[in-house]
Design a protein around this motif. Sequence first.
Motif, PDB file in Angstrom:
ATOM      1  N   ALA A 213      34.876  -6.481 -14.639  1.00 11.47           N
ATOM      2  CA  ALA A 213      34.673  -5.692 -13.536  1.00 11.47           C
ATOM      3  C   ALA A 213      34.482  -6.081 -12.306  1.00 11.47           C
ATOM      4  O   ALA A 213      34.455  -5.150 -11.269  1.00 11.47           O
ATOM      5  CB  ALA A 213      33.339  -4.581 -14.141  1.00 11.47           C
ATOM      6  N   ARG A 214      34.780  -7.149 -12.152  1.00 11.05           N
ATOM      7  CA  ARG A 214      34.925  -7.570 -10.302  1.00 11.05           C
ATOM      8  C   ARG A 214      35.942  -6.874  -9.809  1.00 11.05           C
ATOM      9  O   ARG A 214      37.038  -6.774 -10.381  1.00 11.05           O
ATOM     10  CB  ARG A 214      34.893  -9.130 -10.352  1.00 11.05           C
ATOM     11  CG  ARG A 214      33.537  -9.901 -10.821  1.00 11.05           C
ATOM     12  CD  ARG A 214      33.593 -11.416 -10.711  1.00 11.05           C
ATOM     13  NE  ARG A 214      33.921 -11.653  -9.482  1.00 11.05           N
ATOM     14  CZ  ARG A 214      34.978 -12.561  -8.928  1.00 11.05           C
ATOM     15  NH1 ARG A 214      35.819 -12.881  -9.929  1.00 11.05           N
ATOM     16  NH2 ARG A 214      35.415 -12.630  -7.769  1.00 11.05           N
TER      17      ARG A 214
ATOM     18  N   THR B 170      30.069  -3.217 -18.206  1.00  9.81           N
ATOM     19  CA  THR B 170      29.055  -3.034 -17.655  1.00  9.81           C
ATOM     20  C   THR B 170      27.949  -2.301 -17.934  1.00  9.81           C
ATOM     21  O   THR B 170      26.752  -2.832 -17.908  1.00  9.81           O
ATOM     22  CB  THR B 170      29.242  -2.878 -15.927  1.00  9.81           C
ATOM     23  OG1 THR B 170      29.974  -1.718 -16.124  1.00  9.81           O
ATOM     24  CG2 THR B 170      30.006  -4.201 -15.429  1.00  9.81           C
TER      25      THR B 170
ATOM     26  N   GLY C 105      38.655  -1.364 -16.238  1.00 14.91           N
ATOM     27  CA  GLY C 105      38.017  -2.182 -15.229  1.00 14.91           C
ATOM     28  C   GLY C 105      37.558  -3.413 -15.685  1.00 14.91           C
ATOM     29  O   GLY C 105      37.730  -4.517 -14.695  1.00 14.91           O
TER      30      GLY C 105
ATOM     31  N   THR D 262      36.197  -4.006  -8.838  1.00  8.84           N
ATOM     32  CA  THR D 262      36.205  -2.538  -8.922  1.00  8.84           C
ATOM     33  C   THR D 262      35.370  -1.600  -8.220  1.00  8.84           C
ATOM     34  O   THR D 262      34.452  -1.974  -7.682  1.00  8.84           O
ATOM     35  CB  THR D 262      35.837  -2.039 -10.497  1.00  8.84           C
ATOM     36  OG1 THR D 262      34.415  -2.382 -10.647  1.00  8.84           O
ATOM     37  CG2 THR D 262      36.647  -2.823 -11.713  1.00  8.84           C
ATOM     38  N   GLY D 263      35.856  -0.516  -8.334  1.00  6.89           N
ATOM     39  CA  GLY D 263      34.971   0.630  -7.269  1.00  6.89           C
ATOM     40  C   GLY D 263      33.949   0.825  -7.869  1.00  6.89           C
ATOM     41  O   GLY D 263      32.635   1.278  -7.258  1.00  6.89           O
ATOM     42  N   VAL D 264      33.642   0.598  -9.179  1.00  3.85           N
ATOM     43  CA  VAL D 264      32.261   0.955  -9.878  1.00  3.85           C
ATOM     44  C   VAL D 264      31.300  -0.324  -9.506  1.00  3.85           C
ATOM     45  O   VAL D 264      30.177   0.111  -9.150  1.00  3.85           O
ATOM     46  CB  VAL D 264      32.841   0.538 -11.405  1.00  3.85           C
ATOM     47  CG1 VAL D 264      31.351   0.435 -12.206  1.00  3.85           C
ATOM     48  CG2 VAL D 264      33.586   1.941 -11.828  1.00  3.85           C
TER      49      VAL D 264
ATOM     50  N   ASN E 281      30.164   0.724  -5.840  1.00  6.24           N
ATOM     51  CA  ASN E 281      29.347   1.781  -5.705  1.00  6.24           C
ATOM     52  C   ASN E 281      27.969   1.711  -6.560  1.00  6.24           C
ATOM     53  O   ASN E 281      27.268   2.503  -6.338  1.00  6.24           O
ATOM     54  CB  ASN E 281      30.027   2.970  -6.009  1.00  6.24           C
ATOM     55  CG  ASN E 281      31.085   3.451  -5.084  1.00  6.24           C
ATOM     56  OD1 ASN E 281      30.795   4.011  -3.821  1.00  6.24           O
ATOM     57  ND2 ASN E 281      32.440   3.088  -5.430  1.00  6.24           N
ATOM     58  N   HIS E 282      27.790   0.518  -7.051  1.00  4.66           N
ATOM     59  CA  HIS E 282      26.394   0.390  -7.696  1.00  4.66           C
ATOM     60  C   HIS E 282      25.494  -0.799  -7.339  1.00  4.66           C
ATOM     61  O   HIS E 282      25.073  -1.663  -8.127  1.00  4.66           O
ATOM     62  CB  HIS E 282      26.562   0.311  -9.204  1.00  4.66           C
ATOM     63  CG  HIS E 282      26.784   1.569  -9.882  1.00  4.66           C
ATOM     64  ND1 HIS E 282      28.135   2.011  -9.997  1.00  4.66           N
ATOM     65  CD2 HIS E 282      26.089   2.264 -10.270  1.00  4.66           C
ATOM     66  CE1 HIS E 282      28.224   3.312 -10.548  1.00  4.66           C
ATOM     67  NE2 HIS E 282      27.184   3.490 -10.919  1.00  4.66           N
TER      68      HIS E 282
ATOM     69  N   ASP F  43      27.709   9.269 -12.838  1.00  2.15           N
ATOM     70  CA  ASP F  43      27.480   7.861 -12.506  1.00  2.15           C
ATOM     71  C   ASP F  43      28.049   6.910 -13.494  1.00  2.15           C
ATOM     72  O   ASP F  43      28.079   6.526 -14.346  1.00  2.15           O
ATOM     73  CB  ASP F  43      26.104   7.544 -12.963  1.00  2.15           C
ATOM     74  CG  ASP F  43      25.370   6.337 -12.734  1.00  2.15           C
ATOM     75  OD1 ASP F  43      25.724   5.572 -11.907  1.00  2.15           O
ATOM     76  OD2 ASP F  43      24.402   5.683 -13.665  1.00  2.15           O
ATOM     77  N   GLU F  44      29.413   6.557 -12.857  1.00  2.00           N
ATOM     78  CA  GLU F  44      30.471   5.879 -13.761  1.00  2.00           C
ATOM     79  C   GLU F  44      30.223   4.264 -13.661  1.00  2.00           C
ATOM     80  O   GLU F  44      30.325   3.793 -12.602  1.00  2.00           O
ATOM     81  CB  GLU F  44      31.747   6.268 -12.784  1.00  2.00           C
ATOM     82  CG  GLU F  44      32.958   5.724 -13.635  1.00  2.00           C
ATOM     83  CD  GLU F  44      34.184   6.103 -13.068  1.00  2.00           C
ATOM     84  OE1 GLU F  44      34.409   6.906 -12.246  1.00  2.00           O
ATOM     85  OE2 GLU F  44      35.207   5.036 -13.303  1.00  2.00           O
ATOM     86  N   TYR F  45      30.283   3.799 -14.933  1.00  2.00           N
ATOM     87  CA  TYR F  45      30.339   2.497 -15.140  1.00  2.00           C
ATOM     88  C   TYR F  45      31.635   2.139 -15.786  1.00  2.00           C
ATOM     89  O   TYR F  45      32.445   2.913 -16.275  1.00  2.00           O
ATOM     90  CB  TYR F  45      29.156   1.951 -16.089  1.00  2.00           C
ATOM     91  CG  TYR F  45      28.121   2.038 -15.237  1.00  2.00           C
ATOM     92  CD1 TYR F  45      27.437   0.693 -14.575  1.00  2.00           C
ATOM     93  CD2 TYR F  45      27.118   3.082 -14.588  1.00  2.00           C
ATOM     94  CE1 TYR F  45      26.306   0.488 -13.750  1.00  2.00           C
ATOM     95  CE2 TYR F  45      25.879   2.834 -13.920  1.00  2.00           C
ATOM     96  CZ  TYR F  45      25.635   1.710 -13.411  1.00  2.00           C
ATOM     97  OH  TYR F  45      24.649   1.626 -12.606  1.00  2.00           O
ATOM     98  N   THR F  46      32.008   0.619 -15.887  1.00  2.00           N
ATOM     99  CA  THR F  46      32.957   0.280 -16.631  1.00  2.00           C
ATOM    100  C   THR F  46      32.333   0.185 -18.070  1.00  2.00           C
ATOM    101  O   THR F  46      31.013   0.117 -18.259  1.00  2.00           O
ATOM    102  CB  THR F  46      33.478  -1.018 -16.557  1.00  2.00           C
ATOM    103  OG1 THR F  46      32.605  -1.936 -16.527  1.00  2.00           O
ATOM    104  CG2 THR F  46      33.993  -1.034 -14.869  1.00  2.00           C
TER     105      THR F  46
ATOM    106  N   ALA G 112      36.519   3.540 -17.965  1.00  2.00           N
ATOM    107  CA  ALA G 112      36.659   3.002 -19.418  1.00  2.00           C
ATOM    108  C   ALA G 112      36.806   1.480 -19.384  1.00  2.00           C
ATOM    109  O   ALA G 112      35.945   0.829 -18.465  1.00  2.00           O
ATOM    110  CB  ALA G 112      37.636   3.750 -20.077  1.00  2.00           C
TER     111      ALA G 112
END
Lengths: 299, 263
Positions: free
Chosen positions: A128-129, A108, B140, A131-133, A136-137, A102-105, B137
């Motif tokens: 983080a705007r 975030t 992003g 991003t794929g993160v 996907n959340h 469950d990947e975050y930056t 990390a």
Amino acid sequence: MEPEKTDKRLPLNRAVDWVEPGMSLALQGVSAQTTPMAFVRQLVREGIEDLHLISFVGGIAVDWLTRAGCIDTFTGCAVTFERYGLAPHFRNAVQEGTVHYDEYTEYTLACRLEAAARNVPHIPTRCARGTGVVENHPETLREIEDPFTGEPLVACRALRPDLAVLHAHRSDPQGNVQFEPDAIWPELQVMPGAARSVLVTVEEIVPESTIKQNPEKTCLPHYEVDGVVEVPGGAHPTGLDPAYSMDEDFLVEYLQSAQDEETLEAFYQGHVLEPSTQDEYLNRVDFDPTINGEGTSGE
Amino acid sequence: MSSSQKDVSGEEMIITVLSRQLSDASVCLTGLSSMIPILSIGLARSTHAPDLTWISGAVGVDPEVHRLDTGFTMQPDLWRGSTAYLGQTEQFWPMVQRRETVNTFMISGAQVDQYGNVNSSLIGEYGDRKVCMMGSAGMGDMGALGPPTYIWLTHHTPRTLVPAVDFISCPGYFDGGSEREDRGLPGGPVMLVTNRAVFDFEPETHKLRLQSVHPGHDREEVLDQTGFEPVVPGDVSTTDPPGEENLTRIREMDPDEYRTMPR
């Protein structure tokens, strides 16, 4: 007569009783630094399953817990041995679908924990705007417009772990926890406030009078802490600055052993499963607590 | 060209090119797996940019580190002799969001695409990772803030330089043109340096544009090893090699070759 202060000390093997299958566990640790590894080894020996592990940058702890089948979800922003590559068991488990990454930056995730720590439903950030993160959340990260200016931001929904486990330099029996050189890592700043319970393993338990000599070093006052466990060398093979550096040779040896199952099993048995006490473990790994010539006091 | 100049490795060329982007006004950030950025900072500090600012591991400001003796770069041994330790949550992340202090960001990944999007997370899909990689990390976060970003890549192949990344760990120019600006994201990547060549971005399309080819490599090879068609201007120069003294500096800073990365 003064009421007796609560003694929050407990031994390591009782501390892991706090962890139940299915629980969300926030574990301190950035790559090869300040991870409560003695606690992790005890968790592995107990074989507790279905944990939702939350950590910023996972390394050997995440890999061992994955191998032991303890976790089904990892929430974090990276799992890495940096120059030496990826965490072999974690990588395989994710690719086989037995563990969900469950990947975050980094920020975030920090905001999600900080929102819980501040008791607000979310915290907005510019980070983080795009991003794929974020994409996907949809349930926990959402692009929003600021209500005043209309600026685009990412709302990070509060994340409240059931238990946070940290490693620090010292505590008194009541749970006044001190860290050197003050709280610089993100976990110390947001995990304890976010979690429902807080357990801290420490290099040494000291009298309250020692804590009072340097109150500026106390990062967690006693009322934020539910239990303290004395485990010298408790972060090894990760580092605890300035007391001791990470054991890079150990980490590399582990990764090299992971290249074939037999060598790995021997390494794992010898370093994780067999040592039943912290003393025995430290003997086996030739741990030198004065590796930086400073001891745990950091003076 | 002397014999040692011919032996300049891809990593040494990358370090050399990155160090040339730095000046006394640079404020650089390093984090995980930052062996190559740290050496480029070290080279710049010991030559033309002694006063640059280095925030090591997003914590240690201007550490006295002149030698790389570890493969873990997010750690206190690389903060020794700092003027300040920044709390990451309290100080570092608020600071990078409120103003353009960090003006040099150096990142790498497993895939880079023609519009400078970087992927350090996965091959396949988010819910079904064929290959699980490190994760996004802090890149992003930083990528959305848009500091001038220098992408480096030690293995320039059609598998690493792809038309479109499988996952955006760090946003570049998305599908090119004005998309980044349209989405309200400032700045963006300014350069890609690999073991074979240097690229910048064509200002209109924001597509990677070949700038120079390293000595010992040629244009055809570079194009052959790139998984998309970059913009190729009429005049593609040869990248200046590090020179004897700087090559020696790099090797003295990193005698155990932590700068080489596993394939």
